[in-house]
Design a protein around this motif. Structure first.
Motif, PDB file in Angstrom:
ATOM      1  N   LEU A  21      -2.070 -22.737  64.627  1.00 28.66           N
ATOM      2  CA  LEU A  21      -2.781 -23.932  65.086  1.00 28.66           C
ATOM      3  C   LEU A  21      -2.339 -24.271  66.508  1.00 28.66           C
ATOM      4  CD1 LEU A  21      -2.372 -26.307  61.990  1.00 28.66           C
ATOM      5  CD2 LEU A  21      -3.829 -24.314  62.219  1.00 28.66           C
ATOM      6  N   ASP A  22      -3.318 -24.394  67.404  1.00 29.24           N
ATOM      7  CA  ASP A  22      -2.999 -24.709  68.793  1.00 29.24           C
ATOM      8  C   ASP A  22      -3.210 -26.198  69.046  1.00 29.24           C
ATOM      9  OD1 ASP A  22      -2.332 -24.495  71.406  1.00 29.24           O
ATOM     10  OD2 ASP A  22      -4.043 -23.262  72.008  1.00 29.24           O
ATOM     11  N   GLU A  23      -2.145 -26.912  69.328  1.00 32.17           N
ATOM     12  CA  GLU A  23      -2.191 -28.349  69.640  1.00 32.17           C
ATOM     13  C   GLU A  23      -3.137 -29.114  68.711  1.00 32.17           C
ATOM     14  OE1 GLU A  23      -0.277 -29.784  71.767  1.00 32.17           O
ATOM     15  OE2 GLU A  23       0.319 -28.324  73.274  1.00 32.17           O
ATOM     16  N   PRO A  24      -2.867 -29.107  67.420  1.00 32.46           N
ATOM     17  CA  PRO A  24      -3.850 -29.700  66.493  1.00 32.46           C
ATOM     18  C   PRO A  24      -4.017 -31.204  66.635  1.00 32.46           C
ATOM     19  CG  PRO A  24      -1.835 -29.106  65.322  1.00 32.46           C
ATOM     20  CD  PRO A  24      -1.699 -28.563  66.708  1.00 32.46           C
ATOM     21  N   THR A  25      -3.055 -31.879  67.276  1.00 29.13           N
ATOM     22  CA  THR A  25      -3.210 -33.337  67.384  1.00 29.13           C
ATOM     23  C   THR A  25      -3.705 -33.777  68.760  1.00 29.13           C
ATOM     24  OG1 THR A  25      -0.868 -33.488  67.952  1.00 29.13           O
ATOM     25  CG2 THR A  25      -1.461 -33.887  65.664  1.00 29.13           C
TER      26      THR A  25
ATOM     27  N   MET B 185      -4.766 -40.845  69.651  1.00 23.83           N
ATOM     28  CA  MET B 185      -3.384 -41.184  69.335  1.00 23.83           C
ATOM     29  C   MET B 185      -3.285 -42.294  68.286  1.00 23.83           C
ATOM     30  SD  MET B 185      -0.941 -39.552  70.807  1.00 23.83           S
ATOM     31  CE  MET B 185       0.439 -40.078  71.806  1.00 23.83           C
ATOM     32  N   ALA B 186      -4.136 -43.312  68.450  1.00 20.30           N
ATOM     33  CA  ALA B 186      -4.044 -44.496  67.600  1.00 20.30           C
ATOM     34  C   ALA B 186      -4.315 -44.153  66.140  1.00 20.30           C
ATOM     35  CB  ALA B 186      -5.006 -45.572  68.089  1.00 20.30           C
ATOM     36  N   THR B 187      -5.212 -43.196  65.912  1.00 15.95           N
ATOM     37  CA  THR B 187      -5.571 -42.881  64.531  1.00 15.95           C
ATOM     38  C   THR B 187      -5.000 -41.543  64.083  1.00 15.95           C
ATOM     39  OG1 THR B 187      -7.613 -41.855  65.291  1.00 15.95           O
ATOM     40  CG2 THR B 187      -7.741 -44.164  64.704  1.00 15.95           C
ATOM     41  N   ARG B 188      -4.112 -40.983  64.907  1.00 16.48           N
ATOM     42  CA  ARG B 188      -3.584 -39.655  64.621  1.00 16.48           C
ATOM     43  C   ARG B 188      -2.978 -39.553  63.218  1.00 16.48           C
ATOM     44  NH1 ARG B 188       1.145 -38.054  68.534  1.00 16.48           N
ATOM     45  NH2 ARG B 188       1.861 -39.996  67.667  1.00 16.48           N
ATOM     46  N   GLU B 189      -2.152 -40.547  62.884  1.00 15.30           N
ATOM     47  CA  GLU B 189      -1.471 -40.514  61.601  1.00 15.30           C
ATOM     48  C   GLU B 189      -2.473 -40.531  60.455  1.00 15.30           C
ATOM     49  OE1 GLU B 189       2.020 -42.657  61.542  1.00 15.30           O
ATOM     50  OE2 GLU B 189       2.597 -41.673  59.674  1.00 15.30           O
ATOM     51  N   GLU B 190      -3.468 -41.400  60.615  1.00 21.64           N
ATOM     52  CA  GLU B 190      -4.484 -41.556  59.591  1.00 21.64           C
ATOM     53  C   GLU B 190      -5.321 -40.277  59.452  1.00 21.64           C
ATOM     54  OE1 GLU B 190      -8.277 -44.455  59.321  1.00 21.64           O
ATOM     55  OE2 GLU B 190      -6.520 -45.178  60.410  1.00 21.64           O
TER      56      GLU B 190
END
Lengths: 226, 334
Positions: free
Chosen positions: B139-143, B148-153
């Motif tokens: 996986l290349d830079e999946p996030t 950013m704000a909803t990344r966790e979700e």
């Protein structure tokens, strides 16, 4: 239009245009891909050569082709056939003359293709054949088609090159644009007007089709590459 | 899975990497993370094991580029069915739907990529990579393409699913949030692979100053070992002399780097390692308060949870004394 010569001329013009477009498709698609995505020595020279017909006077191109394909030309002397003043000569001239039009369309289509798609397709087990048939062509076809239509329309209205290479032998090498010129020279303004109107309508319809395809194409591109 | 690869272009890189579970290859951009993934996928030339000599289409890898590379002309299920070309048509769709189900997005099967959000596209792309039945996921830079704000979700659920799959996963990223949630972290710098190990180890005990910066240490001070006794070392730094857990390489008189994470400044009320200074530059970062403690000429960066600030009521300019937990102060060779 009551002149049977016109319809024979029109038929020949369409045949030349169709064959030219088919050859351009076979020749131009690989060439467009190479120009869009490969880097190699002499690329700029190659690009300049294929774009040359845009600025070169058609008569100049036709003149050189006549020397090349004529009775005493290098092709006749080496291979023993003469394509000047024949259907084949018209096609060779048209292919060279319309190449930049087709190529620009193909190249732009390939250039805007996200190469990640191709690389990812390969990691998903697709060989080059599947990559072309199932990824590249389905995504870029509107661009390829619009390049081909432009080249077709451009060949329809060709004058200088086909006059030099083909002469203007009615029914054999006379194309529509030369027919119109001949009618005007003979003061047959009625026929010239009718033939011109037919070409005008055909050209408009083709260009309109190209514009429509461009819009289709844009709407297909994913937002990340737009 | 053990990876031993060497590549020349676009970056010169040679490394031995241990991929176990969800492994994050952490590094700044330009050090060759993406190149390594592409090399493993067979997309750029390299030498090494595994998969030596195989073409890209022959390698059993699931490769996911940064922007997911969904085929725009195919529906979600058709994208997932792409690597299933060896199956009869009827089974292809059934199987593709099963993979979409596995990623929790069966209801999106008939959508085109442009009709989906970034997070949804990512799940489709993952389902497609899984349909390849890979021996390793890349996986290349999946996030990075996610908000950013909803990344966790958005990515949290995906992460849990990926971790439960039992497929070794190598993730190129510079995202500390993601690296903290990995099983293994490997740190890649311009000098090559400098540290690899379990995530908590890399994050709490970086091997070098460079790694410490990369994993988010903001407090880094030059120091010198002034005393050694049992498990402890005493280190002189611009902030004072501190008692620190003793690494086995430490020697008396040695120059070292002393590191402390901002969020671990307020950890203790004990008698050890007390530091007094003036509070400045307070600012809220989300629900946490960031600030600095000015101690003589040095500055200690800190990050407080909200409840702690509610207790302390810090204000800029005030004097403050804190105690630093010896086990959280980390020494690195200078």
């Amino acid at each position: 239009m009551d002149d049977p010569v016109f319809w024979r001329t029109m038929r020949l013009t369409l045949e030349v245009s169709l064959v030219t477009t088919a050859i351009l498709l076979l020749l131009g698609v690989p060439l467009g891909w190479v120009l869009a995505h490969k880097r190699f020595w002499g690329k700029r020279v190659l690009e300049s050569i294929v774009l040359l017909p845009l600025t070169l006077p058609p008569t100049v191109l036709g003149f050189y082709l006549l020397l090349l394909l004529g009775q005493n030309g290098p092709i006749a002397q080496t291979f023993g056939f003469t394509w000047a003043f024949r259907f084949e000569g018209l096609v060779v001239g048209s292919v060279l003359f319309s190449l930049p039009f087709a190529l620009n369309g193909y190249r732009e289509a390939f250039r805007s293709l996200d190469l990640d798609l191709i690389q990812t397709a390969r990691t998903l087990g697709a060989g080059w054949r599947r990559v072309w048939l199932e990824v590249i062509l389905p995504i870029t076809w509107p661009g390829i088609l619009s390049g081909s239509i432009l080249a077709f329309a451009h060949t329809l209205g060709e004058f200088g090159v086909v006059l030099m290479v083909g002469g203007s032998i009615p029914g054999k090498t006379q194309m529509v644009s030369i027919y119109i010129y001949d009618q005007v020279q003979a003061l047959q303004f009625g026929r010239a007007a009718e033939a011109s109107a037919i070409l005008l309508l055909a050209s408009f319809a083709l260009v309109y089709l190209v514009r429509t395809l461009e819009d289709v194409w844009r709407s297909r591109m994913p937002s990340s590459t737009r | 899975m053990e990876i031993a690869y060497a590549l020349e272009h676009p970056v010169k890189l040679k490394l031995n990497l241990h991929v176990q579970g969800f492994t994050v290859l952490l590094g700044e951009s330009g050090v060759g993370k993406t190149s390594l993934l592409k090399a493993l996928a067979g997309l750029i030339p390299a030498t090494g094991q595994p998969f030596a000599g195989l073409r890209a289409e022959e390698r059993p890898v699931g490769y996911l580029p940064q922007h997911f590379a969904l085929f725009p002309h195919l529906r979600a299920w058709q994208n997932v069915a792409f690597p299933l070309a060896h199956l009869p048509a009827a089974q292809r769709k059934q199987k593709a739907l099963a993979y979409l189900e596995q990623m929790g997005i069966a209801e999106l099967a008939e959508r085109f990529p442009r009709q989906m959000s970034g997070g949804q596209q990512q799940r489709v792309a993952l389902a497609r990579a899984l349909a390849r039945e890979p021996q390793i996921l890349l996986l290349d830079e999946p996030t990075s393409a996610l908000d950013m704000a909803t990344r966790e979700e958005v990515f949290g659920g995906v992460l849990e699913r990926l971790k439960s799959l039992q497929i070794p996963t190598l993730v190129a990223s510079h995202d500390q949030w993601l690296a903290q949630r990995a099983h293994q972290v490997a740190v890649l710098t311009r000098r090559g692979l400098v540290q690899q190990g379990p995530a908590d180890e890399v994050f709490t005990r970086p091997a070098t100053l460079e790694v410490a910066r990369l994993v988010g240490f903001r407090n880094l001070f030059e120091g010198r070992v002034r005393g050694l006794e049992g498990d402890w070392a005493w280190v002189e730094s611009p902030l004072g002399v501190f008692q620190v857990a003793r690494p086995d390489w430490s020697m008396l008189g040695q120059k070292v780097w002393l590191g402390l994470r901002s969020e671990e400044v307020f950890t203790l009320d004990g008698p050890q390692n007390r530091v007094q200074g003036r509070v400045r530059r307070l600012s809220w970062q989300g629900l946490r308060l960031r600030g600095q403690l000015e101690v003589g000429g040095a500055v200690l960066d800190f990050l407080l949870p909200r409840y702690k600030q509610a207790q302390l009521g810090l204000a800029e300019g005030q004097q403050l004394e804190v105690a630093l937990e010896p086990r959280f102060l980390h020494l690195m060779p200078s």
